[in-house]
Design an enzyme around this catalytic site. Structure first.
Site, PDB file in Angstrom:
ATOM      1  N   GLY A  49     -21.027  46.934 -77.601  1.00  0.00           N
ATOM      2  CA  GLY A  49     -19.620  47.005 -78.009  1.00  0.00           C
ATOM      3  C   GLY A  49     -19.364  47.277 -79.477  1.00  0.00           C
ATOM      4  CD  GLU A 104     -20.129  40.275 -80.535  1.00  0.00           C
ATOM      5  OE1 GLU A 104     -19.748  41.440 -80.286  1.00  0.00           O
ATOM      6  OE2 GLU A 104     -20.507  39.494 -79.657  1.00  0.00           O
ATOM      7  CG  ASP A 105     -17.552  43.964 -79.041  1.00  0.00           C
ATOM      8  OD1 ASP A 105     -17.887  42.768 -79.195  1.00  0.00           O
ATOM      9  OD2 ASP A 105     -17.654  44.553 -77.953  1.00  0.00           O
ATOM     10  CG  ASP A 108     -12.719  36.590 -74.588  1.00  0.00           C
ATOM     11  OD1 ASP A 108     -11.535  36.312 -74.805  1.00  0.00           O
ATOM     12  OD2 ASP A 108     -13.171  36.757 -73.443  1.00  0.00           O
ATOM     13  CE  LYS A 136      -9.164  39.686 -75.620  1.00  0.00           C
ATOM     14  NZ  LYS A 136      -9.731  39.733 -74.260  1.00  0.00           N
ATOM     15  CG  PHE A 157     -10.165  43.313 -70.536  1.00  0.00           C
ATOM     16  CD1 PHE A 157     -11.076  42.281 -70.695  1.00  0.00           C
ATOM     17  CD2 PHE A 157     -10.644  44.609 -70.397  1.00  0.00           C
ATOM     18  CE1 PHE A 157     -12.443  42.525 -70.706  1.00  0.00           C
ATOM     19  CE2 PHE A 157     -12.008  44.867 -70.402  1.00  0.00           C
ATOM     20  CZ  PHE A 157     -12.909  43.817 -70.554  1.00  0.00           C
ATOM     21  CB  VAL A 158      -8.563  45.259 -76.079  1.00  0.00           C
ATOM     22  CG1 VAL A 158      -7.253  44.513 -76.258  1.00  0.00           C
ATOM     23  CG2 VAL A 158      -9.709  44.446 -76.655  1.00  0.00           C
ATOM     24  CG  ASP A 164     -17.623  47.643 -71.382  1.00  0.00           C
ATOM     25  OD1 ASP A 164     -17.694  46.700 -72.202  1.00  0.00           O
ATOM     26  OD2 ASP A 164     -17.991  47.530 -70.195  1.00  0.00           O
ATOM     27  NE  ARG A 170     -20.150  50.328 -73.438  1.00  0.00           N
ATOM     28  CZ  ARG A 170     -20.153  48.998 -73.550  1.00  0.00           C
ATOM     29  NH1 ARG A 170     -19.573  48.433 -74.584  1.00  0.00           N
ATOM     30  NH2 ARG A 170     -20.724  48.245 -72.636  1.00  0.00           N
TER      31      ARG A 170
HETATM   32  P1  IMP Z   1     -17.271  35.821 -75.540  1.00  0.00           P
HETATM   33  O1  IMP Z   1     -18.662  35.337 -75.341  1.00  0.00           O
HETATM   34  O2  IMP Z   1     -16.331  35.347 -74.457  1.00  0.00           O
HETATM   35  O3  IMP Z   1     -16.716  35.518 -76.916  1.00  0.00           O
HETATM   36  O4  IMP Z   1     -17.263  37.386 -75.321  1.00  0.00           O
HETATM   37  C1  IMP Z   1     -17.940  38.203 -76.139  1.00  0.00           C
HETATM   38  C2  IMP Z   1     -18.177  39.578 -75.524  1.00  0.00           C
HETATM   39  O5  IMP Z   1     -17.405  39.827 -74.344  1.00  0.00           O
HETATM   40  C3  IMP Z   1     -17.729  40.611 -76.514  1.00  0.00           C
HETATM   41  O6  IMP Z   1     -18.745  40.911 -77.430  1.00  0.00           O
HETATM   42  C4  IMP Z   1     -17.355  41.769 -75.622  1.00  0.00           C
HETATM   43  O7  IMP Z   1     -18.488  42.564 -75.369  1.00  0.00           O
HETATM   44  C5  IMP Z   1     -16.860  41.125 -74.349  1.00  0.00           C
HETATM   45  N1  IMP Z   1     -15.373  41.044 -74.339  1.00  0.00           N
HETATM   46  C6  IMP Z   1     -14.593  39.982 -74.573  1.00  0.00           C
HETATM   47  N2  IMP Z   1     -13.287  40.289 -74.491  1.00  0.00           N
HETATM   48  C7  IMP Z   1     -13.243  41.609 -74.202  1.00  0.00           C
HETATM   49  C8  IMP Z   1     -12.155  42.539 -74.015  1.00  0.00           C
HETATM   50  O8  IMP Z   1     -10.939  42.246 -74.106  1.00  0.00           O
HETATM   51  N3  IMP Z   1     -12.521  43.819 -73.747  1.00  0.00           N
HETATM   52  C9  IMP Z   1     -13.816  44.225 -73.639  1.00  0.00           C
HETATM   53  N4  IMP Z   1     -14.857  43.390 -73.831  1.00  0.00           N
HETATM   54  C10 IMP Z   1     -14.570  42.091 -74.102  1.00  0.00           C
HETATM   55 MG    MG Z   2     -19.913  42.428 -77.782  1.00  0.00          MG
END
Ligand code: IMP
Ligand code: MG
Length: 185
Positions: A49, A104-105, A108, A136, A157-158, A164, A170
């Site tokens: 990402g 990181e992208d 969440d 977020k 969801f973005v 992706d 992407r």
């Molecule tokens: P986390 O572990 O829940 O913080 O999620 C981290 C990973 O989930 C990110 O690095 C993204 O690859 C993916 N992710 C979380 N939210 C989104 C979204 O809104 N769109 C796309 N990928 C997401």
């Molecule tokens: Mg990621």
């Protein structure tokens, strides 16, 4: 994927434009240059990402640095974090006594970065910081915050600029929200 109608047409709205992405990356690059000057940091790209953000950000860093890549997965093809983090590709470099910047992208739930930072901290880097393009904060399940953040986004969801949905989108040059009818429940 249900009823897709064309790459750009599938996007309900643009959240962060190409110009905003460029300006923010430049600003973060300048800030990191100031903070890491002379430290030869290692920028770590969390695949897949953050690929575009990473590539743009390191080119705004105006001093010596190295790059490395890490691949983990927390998601299947859906939009909900399963809570399971899998390391698919570990770093090539030894990071002991090095200044590490994880790129990181999006943050969440925080589950992925919580896991990755614990894993990397155990290798005794000189420092370990997180830069995320998007955050977020509403959805956080772990007590972890980015050290640097590009944009706070709402709980939607973005996709785009590396992010992706089911491995698609992407290559969009901006960050947008997908039309809800395209997301499988
Ligand atoms: P986390 O572990 O829940 O913080 O999620 C981290 C990973 O989930 C990110 O690095 C993204 O690859 C993916 N992710 C979380 N939210 C989104 C979204 O809104 N769109 C796309 N990928 C997401
Ligand atoms: Mg990621």
């Amino acid at each position: 994927m249900l009823r897709r109608t064309g790459l750009h047409n599938d996007v309900a709205k643009v959240l962060v434009s190409e110009e905003e992405l460029r300006d923010k990356t430049r600003e973060l690059g300048k800030l990191l240059t100031k903070e890491y000057k002379g430290l030869d940091p290692i920028f770590v790209c969390v695949l897949k990402g953050s690929v575009h953000f990473f590539s743009d950000l390191v080119r705004e860093f105006e001093d010596y640095c190295e790059i490395d890549f890490l691949s983990s997965s927390a998601y299947g093809d859906g939009t909900v974090n399963t809570g399971v983090v899998k390391i698919i590709k570990d770093l090539d470099k030894n990071i002991t006594n090095r200044h590490v910047i994880l790129v990181e992208d999006i943050m969440d739930s925080g589950v992925t970065l919580n896991y990755l930072t614990n894993m990397l901290a155990a290798r005794n880097p000189a420092s370990l910081k997180i830069v995320t393009l998007l955050d977020k904060p509403e959805r956080r399940r772990c007590a972890i915050q980015p050290d640097y953040c590009g944009f706070i986004v709402p709980d939607e969801f973005v996709v785009g600029y590396g992010l992706d949905y089911a491995q698609l989108y992407r290559n969009l040059p901006y960050v947008g929200v997908l039309k809800t009818e395209l997301i499988e429940k």
